[in-house]
Write a protein that holds these residues in place. Structure first.
Motif, PDB file in Angstrom:
ATOM      1  N   ALA A  76       0.816  -1.220   0.000  1.00 26.96           N
ATOM      2  CA  ALA A  76       0.000   0.000   0.000  1.00 26.96           C
ATOM      3  C   ALA A  76       0.849   1.269   0.000  1.00 26.96           C
ATOM      4  O   ALA A  76       0.302   2.382   0.029  1.00 26.96           O
ATOM      5  N   GLY A  77       2.185   1.116  -0.024  1.00 23.54           N
ATOM      6  CA  GLY A  77       3.055   2.288  -0.119  1.00 23.54           C
ATOM      7  C   GLY A  77       3.580   2.792   1.206  1.00 23.54           C
ATOM      8  O   GLY A  77       3.990   3.951   1.312  1.00 23.54           O
ATOM      9  N   ILE A  78       3.588   1.932   2.235  1.00 22.13           N
ATOM     10  CA  ILE A  78       4.075   2.337   3.563  1.00 22.13           C
ATOM     11  C   ILE A  78       5.422   1.682   3.825  1.00 22.13           C
ATOM     12  O   ILE A  78       5.583   0.468   3.674  1.00 22.13           O
ATOM     13  N   GLY A  79       6.404   2.469   4.229  1.00 15.33           N
ATOM     14  CA  GLY A  79       7.720   1.950   4.593  1.00 15.33           C
ATOM     15  C   GLY A  79       8.123   2.468   5.957  1.00 15.33           C
ATOM     16  O   GLY A  79       7.776   3.590   6.334  1.00 15.33           O
ATOM     17  N   ILE A  80       8.831   1.656   6.720  1.00 14.26           N
ATOM     18  CA  ILE A  80       9.259   2.075   8.052  1.00 14.26           C
ATOM     19  C   ILE A  80      10.733   1.744   8.237  1.00 14.26           C
ATOM     20  O   ILE A  80      11.206   0.677   7.842  1.00 14.26           O
ATOM     21  N   VAL A  81      11.467   2.695   8.819  1.00 10.46           N
ATOM     22  CA  VAL A  81      12.861   2.491   9.201  1.00 10.46           C
ATOM     23  C   VAL A  81      12.890   2.470  10.723  1.00 10.46           C
ATOM     24  O   VAL A  81      12.714   3.504  11.373  1.00 10.46           O
ATOM     25  N   PHE A  82      13.071   1.277  11.293  1.00  8.38           N
ATOM     26  CA  PHE A  82      13.043   1.127  12.736  1.00  8.38           C
ATOM     27  C   PHE A  82      14.310   1.689  13.357  1.00  8.38           C
ATOM     28  O   PHE A  82      15.358   1.802  12.709  1.00  8.38           O
ATOM     29  N   GLN A  83      14.218   2.039  14.659  1.00 10.84           N
ATOM     30  CA  GLN A  83      15.382   2.521  15.397  1.00 10.84           C
ATOM     31  C   GLN A  83      16.488   1.476  15.389  1.00 10.84           C
ATOM     32  O   GLN A  83      17.660   1.800  15.244  1.00 10.84           O
ATOM     33  N   GLU A  84      16.112   0.202  15.546  1.00  6.28           N
ATOM     34  CA  GLU A  84      17.067  -0.887  15.445  1.00  6.28           C
ATOM     35  C   GLU A  84      17.047  -1.379  13.992  1.00  6.28           C
ATOM     36  O   GLU A  84      16.020  -1.863  13.514  1.00  6.28           O
ATOM     37  N   PHE A  85      18.150  -1.256  13.282  1.00  6.38           N
ATOM     38  CA  PHE A  85      18.186  -1.571  11.859  1.00  6.38           C
ATOM     39  C   PHE A  85      17.811  -3.027  11.605  1.00  6.38           C
ATOM     40  O   PHE A  85      18.060  -3.911  12.421  1.00  6.38           O
ATOM     41  N   SER A  86      17.217  -3.273  10.440  1.00  2.00           N
ATOM     42  CA  SER A  86      16.816  -4.631  10.055  1.00  2.00           C
ATOM     43  C   SER A  86      17.615  -5.100   8.841  1.00  2.00           C
ATOM     44  O   SER A  86      17.100  -5.806   7.989  1.00  2.00           O
ATOM     45  N   LEU A  87      18.871  -4.697   8.772  1.00  2.00           N
ATOM     46  CA  LEU A  87      19.745  -5.096   7.673  1.00  2.00           C
ATOM     47  C   LEU A  87      20.493  -6.379   8.033  1.00  2.00           C
ATOM     48  O   LEU A  87      20.768  -6.647   9.206  1.00  2.00           O
TER      49      LEU A  87
END
Length: 500
Positions: A76-87
């Protein structure tokens, strides 16, 4: 572009969100503010389909939507960058950006050229330069942050949530991030920005929504509010000063630690300092200046070519933090999740760590009632917001996790505490509480070394300040010399020419 109306969420019998409203327009940077535990993260997890609401509606472009999981929110076009990276640390930027949705050619093989081209286009769109073929664990924190943002944009995100993106960035990196955010705003992306640094809100944001204890407090334009009113909305009371008054410091206070020489590497400055009873000694300097490394070298946890330390007037050589702990010196590390807590354990278990002798009952058993009562008292002392001592630490907000670390050492009867970035990721109300706890600790006859990247914190809390540059201490200042200009001049040039 985005409307949340009447969002409620209950976990069992406990309702944590009580009808939250949030409206974000296209091409807007919208601040979502509140103390730790106010409900910000839960609300964003609901928006992203990670948590399901108990009631309320989500509308995107006026159309009511519901998301069963994160994949549906992404679509639906929503992205989130969490405080703790998910890389994934051992994959490069391109591999992380296209993980689980790799571009493949006619034979089903990975089309690395196409993925790299697409990644380069997104980086160019953001105006940033990140090596695409280097494992992300070799990138700086800021570069990893930009990879996370690029990953979200590669999913065609039109609504971007940034959760504490500046927490670990240097001032120049923050400015670069803000430049990227302004470019995204120009491209009509709607950004939800979560930060505890109020000066950043006034610099970068257009509008603000404030939550408190799971309630919607209000929303307004940044131009319509000042710092004091914003703090009052967040904490429900006026904070006359974040920093408690500094008590008079006797010049003849007993010495607790004397560092006669610490040299991290050949050619680096030789650091010398002492710590006296009842004082807070600040360690200031730019990121990478050697502050944390010097503390760890003193505790035997980091290599040094020289390390000469006295504790209580006696020469001491710590082989590790456990030996320092036995002499009453505790460390609250910079990375609370990696070094300060076992997040899958309960609050009770984390506070009891290293301290089970206190609860020994006979030779083989523990006095569990005493342990629980002691844990409850420690939680109340630092105001941990949780359902109880048995709550898992990984269910707590970042600020409450930090309070658990503080509670452990307060419960451990330490003589000296070393706080490394004590209020990183903590809201203004909780900061004031922690500052009061720190000052109460020193007034009880103990001492603190405080490593901090926040100049207001250094100036407001320190009785003396050691300034680091190029791997060691280049100056120690006290009294009226504890001000931002003097400290930054030492930290950047090692000189104080033309400084009042």
């Amino acid at each position: 572009m985005l409307e949340l109306r009447g969002i409620r969420k209950s976990f069992g019998k406990i309702e944590v969100l009580h009808g939250i409203d949030l409206t974000v327009r296209a091409g807007e940077i919208h601040a979502l503010l509140g103390e730790n535990g106010a409900g910000k993260s839960t609300l964003m997890k609901i928006l992203c389909g990670i948590v399901q609401p108990s009631a309320g509606t989500i509308r995107i472009d006026g159309q009511e939507r519901s998301f069963a999981d994160y994949d549906e929110a992404i679509a639906a076009g929503i992205g989130i960058v969490f405080q703790e990276f998910s890389l994934i640390p051992y994959l490069d930027a391109v591999e992380n950006m296209f993980l689980a949705r790799e571009v493949k050619g006619p034979l089903g093989l990975l089309d690395r050229k196409a993925m790299r081209k697409r990644a380069a286009e997104i980086m160019q769109r953001l105006g940033i330069d990140v090596p695409l073929s280097v494992p992300v664990n070799r990138l700086s924190v800021a570069q990893q942050q930009f990879v996370e943002i690029a990953k979200a944009l590669s999913l065609d995100a039109r609504i971007l949530v940034l959760d504490e993106p500046t927490a670990t960035l240097t001032p120049s990196e923050v400015e670069h991030l803000f430049k990227v955010m302004r470019e995204l705003r120009r491209q009509n992306v709607a950004i939800v920005f979560i930060s505890h640094h109020l000066e950043e809100i006034f610099e970068i944001c257009d509008r603000i929504t404030v939550l408190r204890d799971g309630d919607f407090v209000g929303a307004c334009a940044v131009s319509e509010i000042d710092n004091d009113r914003l703090v009052e909305m967040m904490v429900g009371r006026k904070l006359e000063s974040n920093f408690p008054p500094k008590p008079p410091r006797p010049a003849d206070a007993p010495l607790m630690i004397e560092v006669e020489a610490i040299q991290l590497r050949k050619g680096a400055p030789v650091s010398r300092f002492d710590l006296r009873e009842g004082e807070i000694l600040g360690f200031a300097g730019l990121v990478g200046s050697g502050r944390t490394e010097t503390v760890l070298a003193m505790l035997g946890a980091h290599s040094a070519v020289r390390c000469e330390v006295k504790v209580g007037g006696k020469p001491t050589r710590f082989s590790g933090p456990d030996v320092a702990l036995a002499q009453g010196i505790g460390l609250l590390p910079e990375s609370r999740k990696e070094q300060g807590l076992i997040t899958s354990f309960s609050i009770l278990q984390n506070i009891s760590l290293n301290n089970y002798r206190k609860y020994r009952k006979g030779h083989w058993f523990l006095d569990l009632k005493k342990e629980r009562a002691s844990t409850q008292a420690a939680m109340e002392q630092v105001r941990v917001k949780a359902q109880g001592p048995d709550a898992r630490v990984d269910t707590l907000s970042g600020g409450n996790q930090q309070k658990v670390v503080i509670a452990r050492w307060m419960n451990h009867q330490m003589k000296v505490l070393i706080f490394d970035e004590p209020t990183r990721g903590i809201d203004v109300g909780a900061k004031a509480e922690i500052y009061a706890l720190m000052r109460a600790f020193t007034e009880a006859g103990h001492a603190i070394i405080m490593v901090s990247s926040e100049l207001p914190e250094i100036v407001g809390m320190s009785d003396r300040v050691c300034v680091f540059r190029s791997g060691g201490i280049v100056a120690t200042v006290e009294g009226d010399a504890i001000n931002s200009e003097v400290i930054m001049t030492h930290a950047t040039t090692g000189r104080v020419d033309n400084v009042a």
